[in-house]
Scaffold this active site. Structure first.
Site, PDB file in Angstrom:
ATOM      1  N   ASP A  75       0.885  -1.167   0.000  1.00 39.82           N
ATOM      2  CA  ASP A  75       0.000   0.000   0.000  1.00 39.82           C
ATOM      3  C   ASP A  75       0.923   1.217   0.000  1.00 39.82           C
ATOM      4  OD1 ASP A  75      -1.672   2.099   0.599  1.00 39.82           O
ATOM      5  OD2 ASP A  75      -2.186   1.414   2.622  1.00 39.82           O
ATOM      6  N   LYS A  99       2.681  11.249  -3.644  1.00 44.23           N
ATOM      7  CA  LYS A  99       1.621  10.527  -4.351  1.00 44.23           C
ATOM      8  C   LYS A  99       0.660  11.509  -5.033  1.00 44.23           C
ATOM      9  CE  LYS A  99      -1.762   6.904  -3.291  1.00 44.23           C
ATOM     10  NZ  LYS A  99      -2.167   5.963  -2.240  1.00 44.23           N
ATOM     11  N   GLU A 109      -7.396   0.502  -3.788  1.00 42.43           N
ATOM     12  CA  GLU A 109      -7.255   0.406  -2.327  1.00 42.43           C
ATOM     13  C   GLU A 109      -8.525  -0.068  -1.623  1.00 42.43           C
ATOM     14  OE1 GLU A 109      -5.608   4.277  -1.542  1.00 42.43           O
ATOM     15  OE2 GLU A 109      -3.715   3.712  -2.498  1.00 42.43           O
ATOM     16  N   ASP A 128     -12.911   5.072   2.312  1.00 39.59           N
ATOM     17  CA  ASP A 128     -11.461   5.082   2.497  1.00 39.59           C
ATOM     18  C   ASP A 128     -10.938   6.510   2.402  1.00 39.59           C
ATOM     19  OD1 ASP A 128      -8.731   4.843   2.303  1.00 39.59           O
ATOM     20  OD2 ASP A 128      -8.717   3.434   0.642  1.00 39.59           O
TER      21      ASP A 128
END
Ligand code: AMP
Length: 535
Positions: free
Chosen positions: A8, A70, A171, A193
């Site tokens: 992850d 990211k 994810e 999430d």
């Protein structure tokens, strides 16, 4: 057989896991922690630090300590989302020739992919030390709402790190695998999430080991970082109001405030009030000034409630797109560190009239799910598990008057292929130009440009006679492919694709070579005199 790990790669923290005896196990990093801060410090020598070591540098060396990379992956400098966050970074961002983001630290220029590769390489090394085996293959997770550029950039980062990505999975889908592994009964659930940088909401049906994603929605620029920024702005304003001094231009002070903000935010998930205490935050001829404030949970909620409120329509839309009603959901699974905030939980509970399920560790569940996916792919799990995911964004082409024509609508199960016939509009036309886009706006220019390509070498024929079938595909990684075939001859038609973003295979090769030859971080030096930096 070499182990396959699940990774992850998060905005603020990253985590890796492996399947052991049919159950996921988190892999501690070389410093002994289960999660690794997604932070990299570039040293003057060209060496770099990763994780906790880098995080410790963030305050003393903010200009060369790269975090939240990211958010920059697969992005253009000119992109709208970046306009809001770019100025927040204490390190320098510039533009590559193709418009992609370039990070400047010390005397080096690096792509976000290279920085992510440092994190992935550290994770690879940690896993190898822990598992006492070479690790080559990995499953890497991405936010469900990552577009093709962002997915491709993630794959490139893994390649640079020496990892072979067997599959890219979303994810929330990974989280649902970890949740569903233990479940005996069938269920319909929502995964909410909210991590450091992104929000994903996914609605799934889990039926006899088949994980069927029904719909997904989200925002790749809504996450914990935005909550931190709210607190930073509030503290800067308070300090300036009290002392008549603005700290905005002081990178070191801002970084100290940012760290303290995140800490306070986390603390306030468990207590009603906390103290922020930053001594000697400013000094001038009149002496030193300190920043000391009591922060209550109520104040934090007041400063950030619009961010939480903004997330609810995504949840609503995902549920309605799935064809379900809120009362049809058996469970709401919370993933991502930011969901620990009581206001987030309260808002979801109030909207769905149901208590969210917080039994999973929100920091580790995505990596755990990726490890399960690795076992599905390698066939090393005895339970039959099938994953059917969807594409989060529509894929289409530009037609006349800046119109976006959808070829594969969002929420279509992947992998998928759709054929579309094209012809010519002019006599003896030798090429046809096609512009591939991804997004949800009816206006072509509002969507992400993936590539432009020309169908070339058409036989000279009257207008409208040639028939070329162009196939648009989205593979199981969510990555787009385009092929063309001349319908008349059955011959594969040449396609000249010019991707509008990303590293070329040659650039990736050059970066890998430079890493092997220890010319870190790259051989692309910029003028050193621009950065007379401390480390
Ligand atoms: P992730 O990407 O899942 O690791 O999530 C990281 C984000 O969750 C960061 O913005 C953290 O500040 C935030 N976070 C972690 N723990 C907490 C907590 N206890 N309360 C609020 N936010 C948290």
């Amino acid at each position: 057989m070499n182990p396959i790990i699940g990774i992850d790669l998060g905005t603020t923290y990253s985590c890796a896991a492996v399947l052991e005896a049919g159950r996921p196990r988190v892999i501690p990093n070389l410093d002994g922690y289960n999660t690794t801060p997604s932070v990299v410090t570039i040293m003057k020598s060209g060496d770099h630090l990763v994780g906790h070591m880098a995080l410790r540098q963030a305050v003393t060396n903010p200009e060369n300590t790269i975090y939240a990379v990211k958010r920059l992956m697969g992005k253009k400098m000119s992109s709208q989302e970046l306009q809001f966050v770019a100025e927040r970074y204490p390190f320098r961002l510039t533009q590559a020739e193709n418009g992609d983001v370039v990070i400047e630290a010390q005397q080096f220029r690096m792509s976000p992919q290279e920085i992510s590769a440092f994190i992935l390489k550290y994770i690879k090394k940690s896993a190898e030390a822990f598992l006492e085996a070479e690790v080559r293959d990995a499953i890497v997770t991405v936010p469900a709402h990552f577009d093709d550029h962002q997915r491709q950039a993630t794959k490139d980062a893994a390649k640079i790190a020496g990892l072979n990505v067997l599959r890219v999975i979303n994810e929330p889908t990974a989280a649902s695998l970890a949740y569903g592994l233990e479940k005996q009964s069938n269920s319909r659930c929502a995964v909410y999430d909210m991590g450091g940088g992104t929000l994903d909401v996914t609605i799934l049906e889990i039926n006899s080991g088949v994980f069927h994603v029904l719909a997904t929605n989200g925002d790749t620029y809504l996450g914990g970082e935005d909550f931190d920024h709210r607190l930073v702005d509030w503290m800067l304003d308070e300090f300036s109001r009290e002392n008549g001094v603005s700290l905005k231009g002081d990178k070191l002070a801002v970084q100290r405030i940012k760290e303290a903000s995140e800490k306070a935010k986390k603390h306030l998930s468990f207590t009603e009030e906390t103290e922020i205490n930053l001594p000697f935050i400013f000094s001038d001829s009149s002496g030193s000034k300190h920043l000391r404030r009591l922060l209550t949970r109520e104040k934090l909620e007041e400063l950030t409630k619009d961010l939480v409120k903004k997330s609810i329509p995504y949840l609503n839309k995902a549920i309605s797109d799935s064809g379900l009603k809120p009362e049809d959901l058996d469970d709401i699974i919370l993933v991502g560190g930011q969901t620990r905030m009581p206001l987030v939980r309260r808002s979801i509970r109030e909207f769905l009239n149901k208590e969210p399920n917080d039994s999973m560790n929100p920091d580790e569940v995505v990596a755990a799910g990726a490890a399960i996916q690795s076992a599905i792919l390698s066939g090393s799990i005895s339970k039959l598990l099938i994953l059917l995911d969807v594409t989060p964004l529509s894929l289409g082409i530009e037609t006349e008057h800046n119109t976006f024509e959808r070829i594969i609508p969002r929420n279509t199960t992947i992998p998928v292929r759709e054929k579309k016939p094209f012809t010519t509009v002019e006599h003896e036309q030798k090429r046809v130009r096609i512009h591939v886009l991804q997004g949800e706006s009816d206006k072509a220019s509002d969507n992400t440009s993936l590539a432009r390509f020309d169908l070339i070498g058409l036989a000279p024929e009257p207008a409208g006679v040639p028939q070329i079938d162009v196939t648009f595909g989205i593979d199981a990684d969510g990555i787009v492919t385009v092929t063309a075939e001349d319908n008349k001859t059955g011959k594969e038609q040449s396609v000249e694709v010019r991707p509008s973003s990303g590293l070329s295979p040659e650039e990736i090769h050059r970066i890998i070579e430079s890493m092997v030859n220890k010319e870190h971080p790259a051989d692309d030096k910029i003028k050193a005199d621009k950065h007379e930096s401390e480390t």
